[in-house]
Design a protein around this motif. Structure first.
Motif, mmCIF file in Angstrom:
data_model
loop_
_atom_site.group_PDB
_atom_site.id
_atom_site.type_symbol
_atom_site.label_atom_id
_atom_site.label_comp_id
_atom_site.label_asym_id
_atom_site.label_seq_id
_atom_site.Cartn_x
_atom_site.Cartn_y
_atom_site.Cartn_z
ATOM 1 N N THR A 33 0.848 -1.195 0.000
ATOM 2 C CA THR A 33 0.000 0.000 0.000
ATOM 3 C C THR A 33 0.878 1.238 0.000
ATOM 4 O O THR A 33 1.622 1.479 0.947
ATOM 5 C CB THR A 33 -0.946 -0.009 1.217
ATOM 6 N N ASN A 82 -5.614 1.008 -2.740
ATOM 7 C CA ASN A 82 -4.363 1.702 -2.467
ATOM 8 C C ASN A 82 -4.606 3.078 -1.837
ATOM 9 O O ASN A 82 -4.303 4.119 -2.417
ATOM 10 C CB ASN A 82 -3.525 1.830 -3.749
ATOM 11 N N ARG A 90 -6.236 -2.979 -0.212
ATOM 12 C CA ARG A 90 -4.962 -2.320 0.073
ATOM 13 C C ARG A 90 -5.191 -0.943 0.708
ATOM 14 O O ARG A 90 -5.027 0.088 0.084
ATOM 15 C CB ARG A 90 -4.100 -2.215 -1.184
#
Length: 457
Positions: A64, A196, A239
């Motif tokens: 991440t 992310n 993530r």
């Protein structure tokens, strides 16, 4: 919304050298007249940090990185709702860094003027007094959910509030408090079909629902249900690193709300929920306080939400202070909970229910956590049964003494609710694991939004 050219990522040694150089003052009214170059460098390090290797489930695979790769035109300093929403939409899913200055209030119009519950209800025909009259169980009954003009009006008013306070954080974003006093009040934040994302150094408080729904069929006596979580990670999002934040209802606690139909008019739902097939989440060094329903991981017993094989979450080095339940409650996911401190005081405004909820197909691994609880709270109540079959517990300490939490639970649980030992997996994505007895002192000053302009960890 203001853009500010950031520094490119640098090593710690280089940062120390750069810190001796002059730097421009941020273009904010709240900025100090003179910029401290050491402080500016530290802040750049904070917002450019990525999740370290092996730091929980969010470190799996590609890891991440959030918006750490953002270019100079994708760094935003924001101090209002309109500026924050503009930053979310700018540049699509290109990497971006968003710095929060001061408090951003969600219940405001486009010009920043405050909005009340009455403002959201205007023009819908909704009246709480009429709603209570129409759906009084003595008149309406208890076998069917509300329907009719007042329920329709309640939904319309609720939709107007949702359109104002429900905000989606896009993929490849780092959203970070510029200082330890940075906060967001009243928002229902979501990471929704995104990936992310890094969420750091913020106080997030009081996502109060103006229009809770009455459901007489919920439980034996009915319940009021509110809509909003402080942060939702939903619909396949993955993530996500949630780090050094404070999540709380204070000062608007549910205990201060009225009671209708014999049930609390609850205006808050979850703190951070991970549901609907979301995956690979790490929550670290956060403070959770004065909130009832904390962390719901998996929202339904059904397999239709794509949860099987997902909902992998790590929860480590957090402090849970005067919280009620779901810390976490788990369905399906492999959830690693270690080195947290769970504190409940005898005079807590939030009644204690349980900490670990073992739900359908849950695989919760609880190791080396510390519990500081009143002597009248039974150790057996730390675990609650929600159709789970197994749980792993080891090295946890209650009031300084290492206790087998699963054995304590099973000693009081009926035969059909016994929990076996979960030997199906063992967490490997971890930072250092400390002894449970050391955790209260270790975390005393280390959680929540602790970063100032002169600090970075």
């Amino acid at each position: 919304m203001r853009h500010k050219k950031p520094l490119t990522p640098v090593s710690l040694a280089a940062a120390l050298a750069v810190s001796l150089l002059a730097a421009p003052v941020p273009a904010f009214a709240t900025a100090a007249p003179q910029a401290d170059p050491t402080a500016q460098t530290a802040r750049q390090l904070l917002e450019r940090q990525v999740l370290p290797e092996n730091d929980g489930w969010a470190a799996a695979g590609a890891g991440t990185t959030g918006g750490s790769a953002a270019g100079p035109d994708r760094v935003y300093d924001v101090s209002s709702r309109s500026e924050l929403l503009a930053a979310f939409s700018s540049g699509g899913t290109d990497p971006k860094i968003i710095r929060i200055h001061g408090d951003i209030a969600a219940n405001t119009d486009a010009n920043g003027a405050p909005l009340s519950c009455e403002d959201y209800a205007a023009g819908t025909g909704y009246s709480l007094a009429q709603y209570l009259y129409d759906f009084d169980p003595a008149r309406y009954g208890t076998t069917r959910e509300p329907e009719g003009p007042q329920e329709t009006a309640r939904r319309a008013a609720a939709a107007q509030q949702a359109a104002t306070i429900r905000w989606d954080i896009p993929s490849n974003t780092t959203i970070v408090g510029a200082g330890p006093d940075s906060s967001i009040t009243g928002a229902a934040l979501r990471i929704n079909r995104a990936e992310n994302v890094i969420f750091r150094n913020l106080t997030v408080r009081d996502a109060a629902d103006c229009f809770p729904a009455w459901d007489p069929t919920d439980g034996a006596t009915g319940n009021w249900n509110s809509e909003y979580d402080l942060l939702q990670i939903i619909n396949g999002s993955t993530r996500v690193w949630v780090d050094h934040n404070h999540f709380t209802d204070a000062p608007n606690l549910d205990s201060a709300q009225p009671t209708y139909f014999g049930r609390p008019h609850q205006v808050h739902d979850g703190a951070v929920d991970v549901t609907n097939g979301s995956d690979l989440v790490t929550m670290s060094y956060n403070r959770f306080s004065e909130h009832d329903k904390l962390l719901l991981i998996g929202s339904t017993d059904s397999t239709t939400r794509g949860d099987v094989g997902k909902l992998r979450v790590t929860i480590h080095h957090n402090v849970f202070q005067n919280v009620g339940q779901r810390a976490p409650r788990v369905r399906y996911g492999q959830v690693d909970v270690y080195n947290n401190h769970f504190r409940t005081s005898a005079d807590s405004e939030v009644p204690y229910g349980y900490t670990f909820g073992a739900g359908v197909e849950s695989h919760l691994y609880a190791e080396a956590n510390a519990f500081t609880i009143p002597v009248d709270v039974p150790v057996s109540s730390i675990i609650a049964y929600f159709k789970g079959k197994v749980i792993a517990t080891s090295g946890n300490a209650v009031n300084g003494k290492v206790v087998d939490l699963r054995a304590a639970y099973n000693a009081e649980a009926p035969a059909d609710r016994q929990l076996g030992s979960d030997d199906s997996w063992r967490p490997v994505l971890r930072t250092q694991v400390n002894a449970a007895q050391a955790i209260p002192a270790l975390l005393a000053d280390a959680v929540g939004p602790v970063f100032t302009a002169g600090e970075a960890n």
